[in-house]
Design a protein around this motif. Sequence first.
Motif, PDB file in Angstrom:
ATOM      1  N   ILE A 224       0.859  -1.188   0.000  1.00  0.00           N
ATOM      2  CA  ILE A 224       0.000   0.000   0.000  1.00  0.00           C
ATOM      3  C   ILE A 224       0.890   1.231   0.000  1.00  0.00           C
ATOM      4  O   ILE A 224       1.777   1.369   0.846  1.00  0.00           O
ATOM      5  N   ARG A 225       0.634   2.127  -0.935  1.00  0.00           N
ATOM      6  CA  ARG A 225       1.416   3.374  -1.028  1.00  0.00           C
ATOM      7  C   ARG A 225       0.444   4.555  -0.993  1.00  0.00           C
ATOM      8  O   ARG A 225      -0.430   4.673  -1.851  1.00  0.00           O
ATOM      9  N   ASP A 226       0.609   5.404   0.006  1.00  0.00           N
ATOM     10  CA  ASP A 226      -0.271   6.559   0.180  1.00  0.00           C
ATOM     11  C   ASP A 226       0.487   7.815  -0.247  1.00  0.00           C
ATOM     12  O   ASP A 226       1.429   8.244   0.418  1.00  0.00           O
ATOM     13  N   GLU A 227       0.069   8.400  -1.382  1.00  0.00           N
ATOM     14  CA  GLU A 227       0.732   9.594  -1.915  1.00  0.00           C
ATOM     15  C   GLU A 227      -0.115  10.844  -1.737  1.00  0.00           C
ATOM     16  O   GLU A 227       0.192  11.893  -2.318  1.00  0.00           O
ATOM     17  N   GLN A 232       1.446  13.134   3.045  1.00  0.00           N
ATOM     18  CA  GLN A 232       2.823  13.585   2.833  1.00  0.00           C
ATOM     19  C   GLN A 232       3.162  14.755   3.749  1.00  0.00           C
ATOM     20  O   GLN A 232       4.295  14.871   4.221  1.00  0.00           O
ATOM     21  N   ALA A 233       2.166  15.607   4.024  1.00  0.00           N
ATOM     22  CA  ALA A 233       2.420  16.747   4.906  1.00  0.00           C
ATOM     23  C   ALA A 233       2.722  16.277   6.324  1.00  0.00           C
ATOM     24  O   ALA A 233       3.585  16.836   7.005  1.00  0.00           O
ATOM     25  N   SER A 234       2.010  15.234   6.790  1.00  0.00           N
ATOM     26  CA  SER A 234       2.199  14.761   8.162  1.00  0.00           C
ATOM     27  C   SER A 234       3.362  13.790   8.286  1.00  0.00           C
ATOM     28  O   SER A 234       4.005  13.709   9.326  1.00  0.00           O
ATOM     29  N   ALA A 235       3.638  13.029   7.223  1.00  0.00           N
ATOM     30  CA  ALA A 235       4.673  11.989   7.294  1.00  0.00           C
ATOM     31  C   ALA A 235       5.967  12.390   6.607  1.00  0.00           C
ATOM     32  O   ALA A 235       6.942  11.645   6.644  1.00  0.00           O
ATOM     33  N   GLY A 236       5.967  13.540   5.946  1.00  0.00           N
ATOM     34  CA  GLY A 236       7.180  13.983   5.269  1.00  0.00           C
ATOM     35  C   GLY A 236       7.458  13.237   3.988  1.00  0.00           C
ATOM     36  O   GLY A 236       8.609  13.135   3.563  1.00  0.00           O
TER      37      GLY A 236
END
Length: 696
Positions: A224-227, A232-236
Amino acid sequence: MVTAEYSAHHLQVLEGLEAVRKRPGMYIGSTDSRGLMHCLWEIIDNSVDEALGGFGSRIDIILHPDGSVEVRDRARGIPVDIEPRTGLSGVEVVFTKLHAGGKFGGGSYAASGGLHGVGASVVNALSERLDVEVDRGGKTWAMSFHRGEPGIFANGAPDSTFTPFDKSSELRVAGRAAKGVTGTRIRYWADPQIFTKDAAFNLEELEQRARQTAFLVPGLEIVIRDERASTQASAGGPVETSYRFDGGISEYADFLAPDTAITDTWRLTGTGAFTETVPVLQPTGAMVPTAVERECVVDVALRWGTGYDTVTRSYVNIIATPKGGTHQQGFDAGLMKVIRTQVEQNARRLKVGNDKLEKDDILAGLTAVLTVRIPEPQFEGQTKEVLGTPAARQIVANVVTRELTARFASSKRDDKAQTSLLLDKVVSEMKARISARTHKETQRRKNALESSSLPTKLADCRTNDVADSELFIVEGDSALGTAKLARNSEYQALLPIRGKILNVQKASISDMLSNLECASIIQVIGAGSGRSFDLDAARYGKIILMSDADVDGAHIRTLLLTLFFRYMRPLIEDGRVYAAVPPLHRVIAVNAGSKPNDTIYTYSEQELHALLARLTKAGKRWHEPIQRYKGLGEMDAEQLATTTMDRAGRALRRVRVSDAESASAVFELLMGNEVAPRREFIVDSSANLSRESIDA
């Protein structure tokens, strides 16, 4: 104006996918996030069915920044040749025709999760745009759809100009595929006209379901890839997780188990045949009722632990059936039959007497994963939550009875020891249930309060109003003395505990009950423990854990939370357990002239530094040294009442189930019986240790 006329021209005939868009809830349950997730799993399950048949060992799921989702596999690929009855390509049939697919009794799938032939077409109908690419025969074939209608988009955006096919649709060749490479890629944008504005893909739920599927299909890797921008803002950056388990449902049962095992994880496997009459599609196009031989494959992993919680998961062709069905009924029946028979045969050793086992006695501490594989199972509705195939009940019951009986008859030393422990546990659960019922029937709460000898160290309150009463569990006798002067004795009761109570995470029930501190807490609350816990009998409306604001205080609070979570969980679920928030510092700000000085309490180092900065900016002085409370016993009664006990000025932190679960998990990691995870945690976390934070 309502007219009484009602004739054939009032009837609506919804053609094709119009019915899905008119009544989406009928197919996906709802149009919120749950329905959105259901659509995604309709697509993923098609790839999983391929993997279940031995085609493809990896599935990629990508959540794109534009709100779309993509599913990729390396299976056989959707057929691209022409289906003779419709004259359409296989891809278009799958995505535009309801009740069309390769799972209706043909030889393509022995057992599958997709059964009604509506999954892909329903998702297509409820999508603003859907793109599909198929690698097959050395070529990459492509097709696009707009709300279920095939055509061509001007560019890659879902809202770009769409031109539907005029006379005949076209499955275009988009490129060349490497020799021997097959697979399918589906990307779609959910239709905002159908789904609510707040509908969104839940990453946690997606990961949980992916993990579950990876357990059920050994060797299958799901990535699973969350883009999405928010992630991205929270996980960098994009978040990618991968799941693969080669141990199958045995590993799944160990993962689900909430307690220490008293038996190994046992596998019960077997098959059974049955005959059912189903409509079979003939070459002429007619559906003819035909008697068909079916095979039902049963695979069960189960183990018993020291606790009393029951964790069961049931699946049909890797589709979860949370509401059970005939296979679950067969499992329960087989389990009860074997255990009851074994208890009767060992009645003298177990000292059973005339008492009878009930289902809950057997299920206490059980963790089980039940899977069956049946061609064309009968489900209740498209959401597939309940299995209805009647023959599954008897087949599952027979397999469980045969395999479990063989386990009890085994001559192996380990099997004998484990089955003996299991029977002892089941009988002790039965005796505890009977004892609790007898106690409940013969003793009312009022009599219990009047006649039972509550611990002498309890400083009780006067009120009889349970909702208004509060029990403070206080750390140490020194804090008790101050708390007695600070409390309102009308509705605040105090119970001191001496230091750190027993770690109930790895202690047995008997050890817990024999521990003086644990037994006192259970006795004072007055509602019992474990399965016999009665929330209505609890003597206090709030249970407040009042410990020092240091490392030892946090340790004690975690121990208490573990006790409540394991043995008095309804108190937490009802929101009755709180943690007091005592201050760390006391600052006396000096006022000019004869105005009395201000006393300010802070609750963290950051808050203290912020306060001192504000005082400095305002030109105010403060008394040095600033008092730092090392424990509740350092406060006088007025300070303790003002900051921690008085309802007008105190702060309480309500303990939620997730807090207690994390406390239990931390304790299992740091103080449980498993040494390896603890060593790994210490090695991995040593670099993050701040020497300044050590209270030494």
